[in-house]
Design an enzyme around this catalytic site. Structure first.
Site, mmCIF file in Angstrom:
data_model
loop_
_atom_site.group_PDB
_atom_site.id
_atom_site.type_symbol
_atom_site.label_atom_id
_atom_site.label_comp_id
_atom_site.label_asym_id
_atom_site.label_seq_id
_atom_site.Cartn_x
_atom_site.Cartn_y
_atom_site.Cartn_z
ATOM 1 N N PHE A 153 -32.069 2.795 9.154
ATOM 2 C CA PHE A 153 -30.841 2.471 8.870
ATOM 3 C C PHE A 153 -30.058 2.016 9.581
ATOM 4 O O PHE A 153 -29.023 1.009 9.703
ATOM 5 C CB PHE A 153 -29.488 4.120 9.083
ATOM 6 C CG PHE A 153 -29.302 4.096 11.201
ATOM 7 C CD1 PHE A 153 -28.702 3.418 11.928
ATOM 8 C CD2 PHE A 153 -30.438 4.701 12.000
ATOM 9 C CE1 PHE A 153 -28.269 3.481 13.244
ATOM 10 C CE2 PHE A 153 -30.527 5.389 13.179
ATOM 11 C CZ PHE A 153 -29.323 4.270 13.974
ATOM 12 N N LYS A 177 -38.841 2.303 0.704
ATOM 13 C CA LYS A 177 -37.507 3.319 0.581
ATOM 14 C C LYS A 177 -36.948 3.017 2.088
ATOM 15 O O LYS A 177 -37.645 3.297 3.078
ATOM 16 C CB LYS A 177 -38.452 4.567 1.137
ATOM 17 C CG LYS A 177 -37.818 6.363 0.963
ATOM 18 C CD LYS A 177 -38.032 7.474 2.681
ATOM 19 C CE LYS A 177 -37.940 6.661 4.191
ATOM 20 N NZ LYS A 177 -36.112 6.668 3.790
ATOM 21 N N GLU A 180 -32.011 7.282 3.982
ATOM 22 C CA GLU A 180 -30.772 8.096 3.759
ATOM 23 C C GLU A 180 -29.880 8.289 4.205
ATOM 24 O O GLU A 180 -28.503 8.256 3.555
ATOM 25 C CB GLU A 180 -31.995 9.131 3.132
ATOM 26 C CG GLU A 180 -32.692 9.978 4.438
ATOM 27 C CD GLU A 180 -32.841 9.551 5.587
ATOM 28 O OE1 GLU A 180 -34.117 10.515 5.838
ATOM 29 O OE2 GLU A 180 -33.834 8.428 5.463
ATOM 30 N N ARG A 181 -29.778 7.918 5.059
ATOM 31 C CA ARG A 181 -28.697 7.266 5.684
ATOM 32 C C ARG A 181 -27.284 6.432 5.000
ATOM 33 O O ARG A 181 -25.749 6.454 5.558
ATOM 34 C CB ARG A 181 -27.903 7.417 7.270
ATOM 35 C CG ARG A 181 -29.251 8.214 7.942
ATOM 36 C CD ARG A 181 -29.507 7.619 9.460
ATOM 37 N NE ARG A 181 -29.932 8.515 10.023
ATOM 38 C CZ ARG A 181 -30.457 8.733 11.962
ATOM 39 N NH1 ARG A 181 -29.625 8.131 12.185
ATOM 40 N NH2 ARG A 181 -31.677 8.956 11.970
ATOM 41 N N CYS A 285 -32.000 -3.059 17.282
ATOM 42 C CA CYS A 285 -34.248 -2.994 18.296
ATOM 43 C C CYS A 285 -33.464 -4.235 19.167
ATOM 44 O O CYS A 285 -34.904 -4.663 19.800
ATOM 45 C CB CYS A 285 -34.800 -3.025 17.655
ATOM 46 S SG CYS A 285 -35.123 -4.665 16.609
#
Length: 503
Positions: A153, A177, A180-181, A285
């Protein structure tokens, strides 16, 4: 400002937006705490349809001349620049980061698209004439087939652009993929890729959760998987993907230390640390959550500077041009980060700046956590050991550079680190002996540019090859070596039982 979506976000399969799956979940604006749209979560059948589309497109795409594939990337770069404002608004609305930070993210992604446009140069093979009598040998790089990417995200545009542009430039097809956030920007970029000339089916986007991920990991048609996220999930992706015979690179978590030496330019170091620790609300990160100060005088000077600068930081909506820092991405993540601050206090670290009570006028339901600053953080504390992924900075006090390096080398993560110093000998010793994959000298966020490769050591990376740059070409291709001979007509040779050699 882009208006919110009225219909649920679906998926992009074979060049078309489709609604797949029976489950959905809301997508929140973290500055308001309100759901602005919903996203469909792909079921196994939907993901398999995307893989089928990618598999069908592969034969034609792998045989498309690399120059034509590269031209698509060149066209996409232009389109991304033209639609930058639109894309950054999508990022800020769903992630929360300030617009300038979203623009920086997008620009780094565009640089990877630009690098992928050099595919004709990157895919050139190697040729040797007369490796033996009238024998020539060469190697070439061939695509793998269908590759997949699973992205986090915190960089909804940049990290997907680390993956699929180089994968498709190398002749693969791809199933992405995204998180989804905050899925909207990844879908929109995929549509721009179609506009740039990418054939339908070459890039497919499926939104989903673990069901979608497991389908990608288990389907034998997926030949390679790239992942960026937390270490526990990275380890799962790596083990499951390898178990099913896939090539996998899984980038995990981090706990990046910044060493400040007694001779450092402290005001410059403080300014650098402010951006590195609190930019993007710490959801990077490569963020700096730990400062290792060599000597108490150094620590006191750094803390004094940080407290002064933290008093100036402006917390607010990412759409407010005056904001330095936006909200955290979700309510659940807000609660998790706040819990780390609570735990730090409980374990004995000294909380000098407490952002837990921060409020933003007009955005009282937003997920805003102000910057937090700890002193006297010790190895073994939870806030030292674990990745917080929020606006929390801790200062650790040590006596020597070697003590600082031993501490860093002992940590389970080895993603990024940096040293602030004016001493070239100390900097050289640090960069040569530190057990970390990406190292900065007076640079707090040593994120490699697009033509180098990104990746940590230890439990920050599972797999042999780093992300993007030259390693991406190796990851998304397999080497084939051809050795050929054309004997002169009518010449007959005797049988040779010895192993072939050039003697």
């Amino acid at each position: 400002m882009t208006t919110s979506h009225s219909a649920p976000l679906g998926h992009l399969i074979n060049g078309q937006r489709v609604v797949g799956g029976s489950r959905s979940q809301p997508v929140f604006n973290p500055a308001t705490g309100q759901a602005e749209t919903t996203v469909m979560l792909a079921d196994k059948t939907t993901v398999e349809a995307a893989i089928t589309a990618a598999q069908a497109a592969f034969t034609s795409w792998r045989n498309t001349p690399p120059l034509k594939r590269a031209r698509v990337m060149s066209s996409l770069k232009v389109l991304l620049e033209q639609h930058a404002d639109e894309l950054c608004e999508m990022i800020t609305r769903e992630h929360g980061k300030v617009l300038s930070d979203a623009m920086g993210e997008l620009q780094r992604g565009i640089e990877n698209v630009e690098y992928a446009s050099y595919a004709t140069e990157l895919l050139k093979g190697e040729h040797s004439k007369n490796v033996g009598p009238a024998i020539d040998s060469w190697s070439e790089f061939q695509p793998l087939g269908v590759a997949a990417g699973i992205t986090p995200f915190n960089f909804p545009a940049m990290v997907p652009l680390w993956m699929w542009p180089m994968a498709v430039a190398c002749g693969n097809t791809f199933v992405l993929k995204p998180s989804e956030r905050d899925p909207t920007s990844a879908l929109r970029i995929a549509e721009l890729a179609l506009e740039a000339g990418l054939p339908p089916g070459v890039l497919n986007v499926v939104n989903g959760d673990k069901e979608a991920v497991d389908t990608l990991l288990q389907d034998p048609r997926i030949k390679a998987v790239s992942f960026v996220g937390s270490t526990p999930i990275a380890e799962y992706i790596y083990s499951e993907g390898c178990k099913h015979g896939k090539r996998v690179q899984a980038l995990g978590g981090a706990k990046n230390h910044a060493v400040v030496m007694p001779d450092a330019d402290v005001p410059n170091a403080v300014n650098a640390l402010m951006g590195a620790a609190f930019g993007s609300c710490g959801e990077r990160c490569m963020a700096i959550p730990l400062v290792v100060a060599v000597g108490d005088e150094t620590a006191d000077a750094v803390l004094a500077g940080l407290k002064t600068e933290l008093a100036k930081i402006r917390l607010g909506s990412g759409f407010d041009a005056q904001s330095d820092m936006g909200p955290l991405v979700t309510r659940a993540h807000f609660d998790k980060v706040k819990g780390y601050v609570d735990q730090g206090v409980k374990e004995g670290a000294l909380l000098l700046v407490d952002g837990r009570g921060a409020k933003v006028a007009g955005h009282e339901a937003g997920y805003f956590l102000g910057p937090c600053l700890f002193d006297h953080v010790k190895p073994g504390m939870t806030i030292y050991l674990e990745e917080i992924f929020g606006p929390v900075l801790g200062v650790v006090r040590v006596k020597t550079l070697q003590e600082a390096m031993d501490m860093i080398n002992d940590h389970e993560y080895g993603n990024g680190t940096c040293i602030f110093t004016r001493d070239g000998e100390a900097a050289r010793y640090f960069t040569d002996n530190i057990q970390v994959g990406m190292v900065g000298v007076n640079v707090p966020l040593p994120v490699p540019v697009a033509y180098h490769s990104f990746g940590g050591w230890k439990r920050s990376l599972f797999g042999d090859l780093h992300a993007y740059g030259p390693d991406a070409v190796r990851f998304y291709t397999k080497r084939k070596t051809i050795t050929q001979r054309w004997p002169a007509a009518g010449v007959r040779e005797g049988t040779v039982f010895a192993f072939p050699s050039s003697r």
